[in-house]
Design a protein around this motif. Structure first.
Motif, PDB file in Angstrom:
ATOM      1  N   ASN A  28     139.058  33.819  67.599  1.00 32.05           N
ATOM      2  CA  ASN A  28     138.159  32.762  68.066  1.00 32.05           C
ATOM      3  C   ASN A  28     136.722  32.997  67.589  1.00 32.05           C
ATOM      4  OD1 ASN A  28     140.149  31.308  69.405  1.00 32.05           O
ATOM      5  ND2 ASN A  28     139.888  32.441  71.316  1.00 32.05           N
ATOM      6  N   ALA A  29     136.290  34.261  67.597  1.00 28.48           N
ATOM      7  CA  ALA A  29     134.941  34.579  67.125  1.00 28.48           C
ATOM      8  C   ALA A  29     134.816  34.297  65.626  1.00 28.48           C
ATOM      9  CB  ALA A  29     134.616  36.046  67.415  1.00 28.48           C
ATOM     10  N   THR A  30     135.877  34.587  64.874  1.00 27.36           N
ATOM     11  CA  THR A  30     135.870  34.293  63.438  1.00 27.36           C
ATOM     12  C   THR A  30     135.791  32.791  63.200  1.00 27.36           C
ATOM     13  OG1 THR A  30     137.181  36.293  62.999  1.00 27.36           O
ATOM     14  CG2 THR A  30     137.121  34.617  61.269  1.00 27.36           C
ATOM     15  N   LEU A  31     136.509  32.021  64.002  1.00 34.01           N
ATOM     16  CA  LEU A  31     136.446  30.572  63.903  1.00 34.01           C
ATOM     17  C   LEU A  31     135.033  30.074  64.187  1.00 34.01           C
ATOM     18  CD1 LEU A  31     137.622  27.714  63.693  1.00 34.01           C
ATOM     19  CD2 LEU A  31     138.398  27.945  66.071  1.00 34.01           C
ATOM     20  N   ARG A  32     134.406  30.594  65.228  1.00 35.93           N
ATOM     21  CA  ARG A  32     133.041  30.189  65.558  1.00 35.93           C
ATOM     22  C   ARG A  32     132.069  30.587  64.453  1.00 35.93           C
ATOM     23  NH1 ARG A  32     133.725  33.217  70.285  1.00 35.93           N
ATOM     24  NH2 ARG A  32     131.576  33.960  70.122  1.00 35.93           N
ATOM     25  N   LEU A  33     132.305  31.734  63.860  1.00 33.16           N
ATOM     26  CA  LEU A  33     131.461  32.196  62.759  1.00 33.16           C
ATOM     27  C   LEU A  33     131.521  31.229  61.581  1.00 33.16           C
ATOM     28  CD1 LEU A  33     129.802  34.368  61.191  1.00 33.16           C
ATOM     29  CD2 LEU A  33     132.007  35.405  60.584  1.00 33.16           C
ATOM     30  N   ILE A  34     132.733  30.913  61.145  1.00 32.87           N
ATOM     31  CA  ILE A  34     132.899  30.076  59.957  1.00 32.87           C
ATOM     32  C   ILE A  34     132.476  28.637  60.236  1.00 32.87           C
ATOM     33  CG2 ILE A  34     134.638  29.108  58.386  1.00 32.87           C
ATOM     34  CD1 ILE A  34     136.017  31.823  58.492  1.00 32.87           C
ATOM     35  N   THR A  35     132.763  28.150  61.430  1.00 30.54           N
ATOM     36  CA  THR A  35     132.370  26.790  61.790  1.00 30.54           C
ATOM     37  C   THR A  35     130.854  26.639  61.845  1.00 30.54           C
ATOM     38  OG1 THR A  35     134.407  26.498  63.066  1.00 30.54           O
ATOM     39  CG2 THR A  35     132.619  24.973  63.522  1.00 30.54           C
ATOM     40  N   THR A 117     139.205  24.524  58.582  1.00 29.40           N
ATOM     41  CA  THR A 117     140.601  24.265  58.941  1.00 29.40           C
ATOM     42  C   THR A 117     141.427  25.549  58.888  1.00 29.40           C
ATOM     43  OG1 THR A 117     140.463  21.999  58.086  1.00 29.40           O
ATOM     44  CG2 THR A 117     142.660  22.934  58.356  1.00 29.40           C
ATOM     45  N   MET A 118     141.212  26.344  57.848  1.00 30.23           N
ATOM     46  CA  MET A 118     141.945  27.600  57.729  1.00 30.23           C
ATOM     47  C   MET A 118     141.613  28.538  58.882  1.00 30.23           C
ATOM     48  SD  MET A 118     141.720  28.249  53.601  1.00 30.23           S
ATOM     49  CE  MET A 118     142.689  29.756  53.628  1.00 30.23           C
ATOM     50  N   ALA A 119     140.337  28.611  59.250  1.00 29.13           N
ATOM     51  CA  ALA A 119     139.934  29.478  60.356  1.00 29.13           C
ATOM     52  C   ALA A 119     140.545  29.006  61.675  1.00 29.13           C
ATOM     53  CB  ALA A 119     138.418  29.520  60.455  1.00 29.13           C
ATOM     54  N   GLU A 158     151.192  26.624  55.770  1.00 35.40           N
ATOM     55  CA  GLU A 158     150.162  25.585  55.746  1.00 35.40           C
ATOM     56  C   GLU A 158     148.841  26.138  55.215  1.00 35.40           C
ATOM     57  OE1 GLU A 158     148.099  22.355  58.849  1.00 35.40           O
ATOM     58  OE2 GLU A 158     149.822  23.579  59.471  1.00 35.40           O
ATOM     59  N   VAL A 159     148.473  27.330  55.654  1.00 36.09           N
ATOM     60  CA  VAL A 159     147.230  27.957  55.191  1.00 36.09           C
ATOM     61  C   VAL A 159     147.309  28.270  53.706  1.00 36.09           C
ATOM     62  CG1 VAL A 159     145.812  30.057  55.359  1.00 36.09           C
ATOM     63  CG2 VAL A 159     146.556  28.884  57.436  1.00 36.09           C
ATOM     64  N   ASP A 160     148.445  28.781  53.261  1.00 41.78           N
ATOM     65  CA  ASP A 160     148.606  29.117  51.844  1.00 41.78           C
ATOM     66  C   ASP A 160     148.500  27.871  50.972  1.00 41.78           C
ATOM     67  OD1 ASP A 160     149.224  30.947  49.662  1.00 41.78           O
ATOM     68  OD2 ASP A 160     151.176  29.962  49.589  1.00 41.78           O
ATOM     69  N   THR A 161     149.118  26.790  51.403  1.00 41.89           N
ATOM     70  CA  THR A 161     149.045  25.535  50.658  1.00 41.89           C
ATOM     71  C   THR A 161     147.616  25.017  50.595  1.00 41.89           C
ATOM     72  OG1 THR A 161     151.304  24.948  51.306  1.00 41.89           O
ATOM     73  CG2 THR A 161     149.879  23.156  50.542  1.00 41.89           C
ATOM     74  N   THR A 195     144.988  36.240  53.930  1.00 42.66           N
ATOM     75  CA  THR A 195     145.473  37.587  54.200  1.00 42.66           C
ATOM     76  C   THR A 195     145.642  37.827  55.696  1.00 42.66           C
ATOM     77  OG1 THR A 195     144.385  38.412  52.196  1.00 42.66           O
ATOM     78  CG2 THR A 195     145.042  40.045  53.816  1.00 42.66           C
ATOM     79  N   VAL A 196     144.750  37.258  56.515  1.00 44.35           N
ATOM     80  CA  VAL A 196     144.925  37.343  57.966  1.00 44.35           C
ATOM     81  C   VAL A 196     146.244  36.691  58.365  1.00 44.35           C
ATOM     82  CG1 VAL A 196     143.987  36.775  60.231  1.00 44.35           C
ATOM     83  CG2 VAL A 196     142.430  37.279  58.352  1.00 44.35           C
ATOM     84  N   MET A 197     146.514  35.524  57.784  1.00 51.64           N
ATOM     85  CA  MET A 197     147.754  34.821  58.117  1.00 51.64           C
ATOM     86  C   MET A 197     148.982  35.602  57.673  1.00 51.64           C
ATOM     87  SD  MET A 197     147.568  32.239  60.010  1.00 51.64           S
ATOM     88  CE  MET A 197     149.343  32.281  59.895  1.00 51.64           C
TER      89      MET A 197
END
Length: 215
Positions: A28-35, A117-119, A158-161, A195-197
């Motif tokens: 969630n913190a990574t998502l907030r960072l990237i967003t 979207t990826m995050a 989905e992330v890879d695509t 890579t996280v995925m």
């Protein structure tokens, strides 16, 4: 003797759950960072440090779990699989930290719809992985756990695509040296999120193996 062993057996699952709680928080913190990149009031450095703290805390939990493995005569599931799952979960947080470190090291100060979207998908996968770990001790929830693992596999695809499509679109555009450097940095960000995925997918695969062996 059985009553003495039960608390220690439960301790394994409690440690795994504590670890995945930090993994979800890191996602969630990574998502907030990237967003928030490029937005007024973005807390870039604070969020990078937040993920670092989650990763450090999770490392301590991993050490406690491995110590418990060596001290325990019996384990609730296969000892090697339990060890593998713990390492797989820890790898997810390690890769989240790599994403955040890259944002700081490469001075990525803007975001894209693809990155957001990826995050978001990564954070979703972390949540589902946490739910799968919480359900793992209960054999009556085996199908639920398996479904969560399959959802993680779908999200990884989905992330890879999305990553491949985003990178292809970037390099089809012409631009100056600044645009080329931006594309290189974003490509690295996309790849690290993928890579996280992959780490989430690997952990889900280990859970599936555990389910099969203990069916």
């Amino acid at each position: 003797m059985s009553s003495q062993l039960t608390p220690k057996r439960n301790a394994f699952f409690e440690l795994l759950a504590s670890h995945t709680t930090r993994m979800v928080a890191g996602g969630n913190a990574t998502l907030r960072l990237i967003t928030g990149l490029g937005q007024p009031g973005a807390q870039t450095l604070e969020l990078i440090e937040e993920v670092h703290e989650y990763e450090t805390s999770a490392d301590k939990i991993l050490q406690d779990l491995i110590r418990l493995l060596y001290e325990s005569f019996t384990t609730p599931i296969n000892r090697d699989q339990l060890h593998t799952l713990a390492l797989d979960l820890d790898r997810v947080l390690d890769e989240l930290q790599h994403v955040c470190n890259a944002v700081g090291a490469y001075r990525i100060n803007e975001t894209t719809q693809e990155a957001r979207t990826m995050a978001a998908l990564v954070a979703d996968a972390c949540l589902r992985l946490d739910r799968a770990v919480l359900a793992l001790p209960d054999k009556t929830r085996g199908q639920e756990t398996l479904d969560l693992c399959k959802e993680i596999d779908r999200i990884e695809h989905e992330v890879d695509t999305l990553r491949k499509r985003a990178i292809q679109a970037m390099f089809e555009q012409e631009g100056d040296d600044a645009a080329a450097w931006r594309a290189i940095k974003l490509r690295e960000l996309y790849s690290l999120l993928e890579t996280v995925m992959e780490a989430c997918k690997r952990a889900a695969g280990t859970i599936e193996e555990i389910l099969i062996e203990n069916a």
